[in-house]
Each structure stands twice: as structure tokens, then as C-alpha cells.
Design a protein around this motif. Structure first.
Motif, PDB file in Angstrom:
ATOM      1  N   SER A  38       0.522  -1.184  -0.020  1.00 30.20           N
ATOM      2  CA  SER A  38       0.178   0.240   0.452  1.00 30.20           C
ATOM      3  C   SER A  38       1.053   1.358  -0.198  1.00 30.20           C
ATOM      4  O   SER A  38       1.647   1.344  -0.090  1.00 30.20           O
ATOM      5  CB  SER A  38      -1.105  -0.119   0.962  1.00 30.20           C
ATOM      6  OG  SER A  38      -0.152   0.195   2.064  1.00 30.20           O
ATOM      7  N   ARG A  39       0.092   2.916  -0.221  1.00 26.83           N
ATOM      8  CA  ARG A  39       1.055   3.220  -0.728  1.00 26.83           C
ATOM      9  C   ARG A  39       0.921   4.053   1.027  1.00 26.83           C
ATOM     10  O   ARG A  39      -0.147   4.527   0.881  1.00 26.83           O
ATOM     11  CB  ARG A  39       0.719   4.308  -1.544  1.00 26.83           C
ATOM     12  CG  ARG A  39       1.825   4.192  -2.787  1.00 26.83           C
ATOM     13  CD  ARG A  39       0.718   4.570  -3.590  1.00 26.83           C
ATOM     14  NE  ARG A  39       1.254   3.013  -5.020  1.00 26.83           N
ATOM     15  CZ  ARG A  39       2.085   2.730  -5.933  1.00 26.83           C
ATOM     16  NH1 ARG A  39       3.144   3.391  -5.724  1.00 26.83           N
ATOM     17  NH2 ARG A  39       1.988   1.871  -6.905  1.00 26.83           N
ATOM     18  N   THR A  40       2.073   4.393   1.695  1.00 26.62           N
ATOM     19  CA  THR A  40       1.759   5.444   2.545  1.00 26.62           C
ATOM     20  C   THR A  40       2.637   6.939   2.205  1.00 26.62           C
ATOM     21  O   THR A  40       3.591   7.004   1.936  1.00 26.62           O
ATOM     22  CB  THR A  40       2.622   5.253   3.661  1.00 26.62           C
ATOM     23  OG1 THR A  40       3.874   5.641   3.942  1.00 26.62           O
ATOM     24  CG2 THR A  40       1.738   3.887   4.326  1.00 26.62           C
ATOM     25  N   PRO A  41       2.511   8.806   2.438  1.00 24.34           N
ATOM     26  CA  PRO A  41       2.356   9.690   2.198  1.00 24.34           C
ATOM     27  C   PRO A  41       4.103  10.051   2.919  1.00 24.34           C
ATOM     28  O   PRO A  41       4.506  10.657   2.289  1.00 24.34           O
ATOM     29  CB  PRO A  41       1.229  10.289   2.677  1.00 24.34           C
ATOM     30  CG  PRO A  41       0.531   9.967   3.588  1.00 24.34           C
ATOM     31  CD  PRO A  41       0.574   8.191   3.437  1.00 24.34           C
ATOM     32  N   ILE A  42       3.823   9.364   4.001  1.00 26.12           N
ATOM     33  CA  ILE A  42       4.854   9.949   4.660  1.00 26.12           C
ATOM     34  C   ILE A  42       5.564   8.250   4.998  1.00 26.12           C
ATOM     35  O   ILE A  42       5.605   7.676   4.482  1.00 26.12           O
ATOM     36  CB  ILE A  42       4.939  10.214   5.772  1.00 26.12           C
ATOM     37  CG1 ILE A  42       3.694   9.649   6.461  1.00 26.12           C
ATOM     38  CG2 ILE A  42       4.608  11.795   6.279  1.00 26.12           C
ATOM     39  CD1 ILE A  42       3.213   9.290   8.135  1.00 26.12           C
TER      40      ILE A  42
END
Lengths: 220, 71
Positions: A38-42
């Protein structure tokens, strides 16, 4: 950042759960190896209980939907697809081997604590050579007792590993148990509890095979 | 009473075993995993405290069986 949950084999469908930081799950395929991310912004390098639980939850859900899962250690994050693909390529053969090992298995954790230990060593007078000899004998007895608990469980497992380290545990181990042996394994743990009433034996699981996912910690 | 305490302990052990697995086991693809160490240490302090309470529980269990209360 891309957060990796694990390497999967024959995943039916993505589970309908959110990932770390509420990111949505995605499948990726690199040279025939399938990944769930999954993608995390930070850059998520801070451990919070919430993030750990989300990660664990996704891995559990993947276990329920695929024929094999190699759980990723929390904190496996990549800047972009390229970095992820390179990392997978570099470890491709190990990952394939790992999947083969864990296929059809679950992991059980076991801790055995000897309740008598603390009291006995405290009451002993430290007096030179005799003391050392007594301690050595005690240590030997502890090791024998640990083996008595460990070995019958090893026989029911495809792989097992004993964790060393500074803990008061007599035995701290993990067992990779084939699905059809789970009931027998549990019975054996129960038998060991009855056979060793002096020990506090805590068996946890079934877990996804975290302790058998990384080939560097070669299971014995 | 004793059984429920033991149940609680088992739940705590399970939680700690879970955290231990997620943070310390599992496959590592990238060479560098950077975690904030303070939190990881906290997990281990928790584990030590927990295990000493397991030992205490065991002592209590022995005392109970010594007085003939168990079964």
C-alpha cells in the motif's frame, strides 16, 4: 513510500481491509513473484501500535486467501516501484524457496518459563568452585528440560527455530506446522503441560509464518 | 480467579508475541529498516515485566497445589 505486507502465492483476491495509514492495498508482480503493498504519504518509520496492528491484520487476511504468504517485517518501505522491483529481483530465488517452505503451514510460538528458578538460585550461597559446579549442573538440567519440551514438537513440524537471547525463558521457540498436523501439535502441547506441571508453557498461534519468512535466520 | 488471571496473561503474551513477530521477524527485502528505537525498547520492557509476572503466577500456582487446594 510503498509499504510491503508480504509475498503471496495464489492470492484469490485482495482483502477488503485498509492498510497502514489507511492506505488501500495493491497487488504487484515482479518476475512472477506476487507482492501486496500500500502507499503511505510519509516515511513511516515510527512504530505505533495502530500501524503494527494494521500490518498484522493485512497479513492475517492474506493468509486466509492465499496458498502461501511470506510476511514482510514491519518497516519494509520503498521509495518507488523501481526500488521495490530491484529488491525483489535481488532476492527472487530465496523468496521462491521461502514460499515453498511455508506452503500449507502455520506457525506456533512457544514460551516455557520455569517457576522454580528464581527462588532456588536466590537461596544459594555463592561459595567459589562448588557454586560454579552447582550452577553448571543447574544449567545442564535446564537445557535438558528445554529439549524435553522442544523435541517432541520439532517432530511434528516442518521447521522450527529456537530464539536465543537474554530472557528468563527456559524455552522460546517457533514451529512451522503443516495444517493437517495442527490438532496433533496442540494435543502434544497439552501433554507437555501435564507432564511438566512445574513449567508455565504458553503456546500462541496459529500465526502467519513470520519466523520462517527470512532465510537469513535459517530455521534448524 | 486464578484461571481468569491466567487467561489475561495468555492474552498479553499473545499480543507481545504478535508485536515481536511484526517488528523482528518476517522477510526483509530492503537492507535498511529504520524504526524508531524508543518504541521497540518499550515493547521489550513490557515483555520482561510480563514474564516476571508469569513466574509469579507460577509460584502462586505451586503454593495452591502445595496446600492441596488444586484438584
Amino acid at each position: 513510500m510503498i509499504h510491503l505486507y508480504g509475498v503471496v502465492e495464489e492470492l484469490e483476491e485482495l482483502p477488503a481491509v485498509a492498510g497502514v495509514d489507511l492506505g488501500s492495498l495493491e497487488r504487484h508482480r515482479v518476475e512472477g513473484i506476487e507482492l501486496v503493498v500500500s502507499r503511505t504519504p510519509i516515511e513511516r518509520n515510527e512504530v505505533t501500535q495502530e500501524a503494527v496492528m494494521s500490518h498484522a491484520n493485512v497479513v492475517e487476511e492474506l493468509m486466509a486467501r492465499s496458498c502461501a504468504v511470506l510476511p514482510a517485517r514491519f518497516g519494509s518501505a520503498f521509495v518507488d516501484e523501481q526500488e521495490l522491483a530491484d529488491a525483489v529481483r535481488a532476492k527472487a530465488s530465496e523468496l521462491t524457496r521461502g514460499l515453498k517452505l511455508v506452503r500449507g503451514c502455520v506457525e506456533f510460538g512457544l514460551r516455557a518459563v520455569d517457576g522454580k528458578d528464581a527462588a532456588e538460585s536466590a537461596s544459594r550461597e555463592p561459595s567459589g568452585r562448588d557454586y560454579m559446579r552447582a550452577r553448571l549442573a543447574e544449567e545442564k538440567a535446564r537445557r535438558r528440560l528445554a529439549d524435553e519440551v522442544h523435541e517432541p514438537l520439532v517432530r511434528l513440524s516442518r521447521a522450527s527455530t529456537r530464539f536465543a537471547g537474554a530472557s528468563p525463558d527456559l524455552l522460546h521457540a517457533a514451529y512451522l506446522v503443516p495444517g493437517q498436523e495442527v490438532a496433533v501439535f496442540r494435543e502434544e502441547v497439552h501433554r507437555l503441560e501435564t507432564a511438566h506441571p512445574d513449567l508455565m508453557i504458553v503456546c500462541t498461534g496459529p500465526w502467519p509464518p513470520y519466523s520462517f519468512a527470512d532465510s537469513r535466520e535459517s530455521p534448524a | 480467579m486464578d484461571m481468569t488471571r491466567q487467561q489475561t496473561l495468555k492474552q498479553q503474551v499473545t499480543l507481545l508475541e504478535l508485536v515481536d513477530r511484526v517488528l523482528n521477524k518476517g522477510v526483509v527485502l530492503s537492507g535498511d529498516i529504520t524504526l524508531s528505537v524508543a518504541n521497540v525498547d518499550l515493547v521489550y520492557v513490557g515483555l520482561r515485566v510480563l514474564l516476571s509476572s508469569v513466574a509469579t503466577l507460577e509460584e502462586q500456582r505451586e503454593q495452591i497445589s502445595a496446600t492441596g487446594a488444586a484438584r
